[in-house]
Scaffold this motif. Sequence first.
Motif, PDB file in Angstrom:
ATOM      1  N   UNK A   1       0.503   5.360  -0.696  1.00 24.26           N
ATOM      2  CA  UNK A   1      -0.852   4.634  -0.519  1.00 24.26           C
ATOM      3  C   UNK A   1      -1.911   5.680  -0.094  1.00 24.26           C
ATOM      4  N   UNK A   2      -1.579   6.466   0.700  1.00 24.93           N
ATOM      5  CA  UNK A   2      -2.609   7.278   1.404  1.00 24.93           C
ATOM      6  C   UNK A   2      -2.905   8.427   0.362  1.00 24.93           C
ATOM      7  N   UNK A   3      -1.868   8.691  -0.596  1.00 23.11           N
ATOM      8  CA  UNK A   3      -1.967   9.591  -1.782  1.00 23.11           C
ATOM      9  C   UNK A   3      -3.070   9.279  -2.540  1.00 23.11           C
ATOM     10  N   UNK A   4      -3.006   7.713  -2.788  1.00 19.56           N
ATOM     11  CA  UNK A   4      -3.859   7.071  -3.884  1.00 19.56           C
ATOM     12  C   UNK A   4      -5.149   7.228  -3.294  1.00 19.56           C
TER      13      UNK A   4
ATOM     14  N   UNK B   1      -4.198  -0.683  -6.927  1.00 22.06           N
ATOM     15  CA  UNK B   1      -3.010   0.091  -6.809  1.00 22.06           C
ATOM     16  C   UNK B   1      -2.148  -0.319  -5.437  1.00 22.06           C
ATOM     17  N   UNK B   2      -2.692   0.063  -4.393  1.00 28.87           N
ATOM     18  CA  UNK B   2      -2.168  -0.260  -3.136  1.00 28.87           C
ATOM     19  C   UNK B   2      -1.555  -1.709  -3.208  1.00 28.87           C
ATOM     20  N   UNK B   3      -2.419  -2.675  -3.511  1.00 28.97           N
ATOM     21  CA  UNK B   3      -1.868  -3.928  -3.611  1.00 28.97           C
ATOM     22  C   UNK B   3      -0.507  -4.134  -4.186  1.00 28.97           C
ATOM     23  N   UNK B   4       0.021  -3.369  -5.387  1.00 29.01           N
ATOM     24  CA  UNK B   4       1.117  -3.374  -5.971  1.00 29.01           C
ATOM     25  C   UNK B   4       2.395  -3.074  -5.180  1.00 29.01           C
ATOM     26  N   UNK B   5       2.019  -2.254  -4.118  1.00 31.41           N
ATOM     27  CA  UNK B   5       3.173  -2.129  -3.155  1.00 31.41           C
ATOM     28  C   UNK B   5       3.519  -3.127  -2.333  1.00 31.41           C
ATOM     29  N   UNK B   6       2.846  -4.423  -2.432  1.00 28.41           N
ATOM     30  CA  UNK B   6       3.166  -5.502  -1.785  1.00 28.41           C
ATOM     31  C   UNK B   6       4.736  -6.211  -2.456  1.00 28.41           C
ATOM     32  N   UNK B   7       4.983  -5.497  -3.578  1.00 31.91           N
ATOM     33  CA  UNK B   7       6.300  -5.697  -4.201  1.00 31.91           C
ATOM     34  C   UNK B   7       7.415  -5.441  -3.250  1.00 31.91           C
ATOM     35  N   UNK B   8       7.259  -4.219  -2.470  1.00 28.09           N
ATOM     36  CA  UNK B   8       8.412  -3.786  -1.537  1.00 28.09           C
ATOM     37  C   UNK B   8       8.501  -4.963  -0.604  1.00 28.09           C
ATOM     38  N   UNK B   9       7.364  -5.140   0.044  1.00 26.39           N
ATOM     39  CA  UNK B   9       7.479  -6.280   1.038  1.00 26.39           C
ATOM     40  C   UNK B   9       8.164  -7.831   0.504  1.00 26.39           C
ATOM     41  N   UNK B  10       7.649  -8.072  -0.584  1.00 26.45           N
ATOM     42  CA  UNK B  10       7.906  -9.362  -1.141  1.00 26.45           C
ATOM     43  C   UNK B  10       9.567  -9.068  -1.279  1.00 26.45           C
ATOM     44  N   UNK B  11      10.048  -8.070  -2.076  1.00 26.15           N
ATOM     45  CA  UNK B  11      11.555  -7.930  -2.494  1.00 26.15           C
ATOM     46  C   UNK B  11      12.432  -8.007  -1.117  1.00 26.15           C
ATOM     47  N   UNK B  12      11.663  -7.322   0.120  1.00 26.01           N
ATOM     48  CA  UNK B  12      12.671  -7.255   1.174  1.00 26.01           C
ATOM     49  C   UNK B  12      12.843  -8.668   1.857  1.00 26.01           C
ATOM     50  N   UNK B  13      11.857  -9.351   1.818  1.00 28.09           N
ATOM     51  CA  UNK B  13      11.632 -10.883   2.323  1.00 28.09           C
ATOM     52  C   UNK B  13      12.838 -11.602   1.549  1.00 28.09           C
ATOM     53  N   UNK B  14      12.515 -11.571   0.188  1.00 28.69           N
ATOM     54  CA  UNK B  14      13.533 -12.297  -0.819  1.00 28.69           C
ATOM     55  C   UNK B  14      15.001 -11.713  -0.554  1.00 28.69           C
ATOM     56  N   UNK B  15      15.251 -10.527  -0.451  1.00 29.68           N
ATOM     57  CA  UNK B  15      16.332  -9.965  -0.240  1.00 29.68           C
ATOM     58  C   UNK B  15      17.153 -10.624   1.073  1.00 29.68           C
ATOM     59  N   UNK B  16      16.301 -10.763   2.377  1.00 27.65           N
ATOM     60  CA  UNK B  16      16.576 -11.233   3.651  1.00 27.65           C
ATOM     61  C   UNK B  16      17.065 -12.648   3.549  1.00 27.65           C
ATOM     62  N   UNK B  17      16.259 -13.591   2.934  1.00 27.60           N
ATOM     63  CA  UNK B  17      16.410 -15.035   2.900  1.00 27.60           C
ATOM     64  C   UNK B  17      17.178 -15.448   1.674  1.00 27.60           C
TER      65      UNK B  17
END
Length: 255
Positions: free
Chosen positions: A236-239, A198-214
Amino acid sequence: MVFFRSIGTLAFTIPLLLRYKIPFLGTHKKLLFLRGLAGVISLTCFFESLNYLAVGTAVSLRYTSPIFAAIFAMFFLKEKIKPIQWFLFLIAFIGILIIKGFGINVNSIGLLYVLSSAIALGVIFVVIRKIGDREHPLVIINYFMVMAFLFGGIMSINYWVTPTVSQWFLLLSLGVFGYIGQLYMTKAFQLNETNVVAPLKYLEVIVTIIIGIFWFKEEYNMYAILGVFLILFGLIYNLYVKAKQKKDLKKNNLI
């Protein structure tokens, strides 16, 4: 967008349902209909929010859905929320306030849309939990996509503009990538423990921010990044807290 998102996924689900002779309508029709309805609302509101918000901000705010899922589960599934979890939800909510108050170009209408999407997604989590393993995953996905197909098709009649070749490719790819994402996320949860995957799914946020910037030349100031960090930290800490609680219950032979 909702219409084409559904077509790309139905191209996978319908042949598979036919091949394995899985009943299309399932057995828990009311819950399946509710899941489909909530899915259409969540998807529509999210796509609409992208007209007002940076893609990374929209994805980050949509990840508040576990907060609403936990609250709904408390009332409808009688699940308990520990005080530490309420505190972590508060941290995530503070992250929202920081993004809204200090982020760059955070539109109030976009915020309303994306939070509506998160609330509907919270409903989806609870409904799927209620259904459990009594329905095949393909049936659940197919209900959602059929309803999205009907809703998107009817609503787009008055706004139809014939896409170009490149737009056809992009629109149809929505469903293809959506299906692939759902498929491999499901496989990941089947192969490993929830607190690992589950915590790995939150990498989506980082990926989309990077895509948004570039790709979209979006801008994020330090306050927006701080808000995103607080949201991710709280969720994530709640998980981790829930995983530890489940481990303690197993250790004491309570589940």
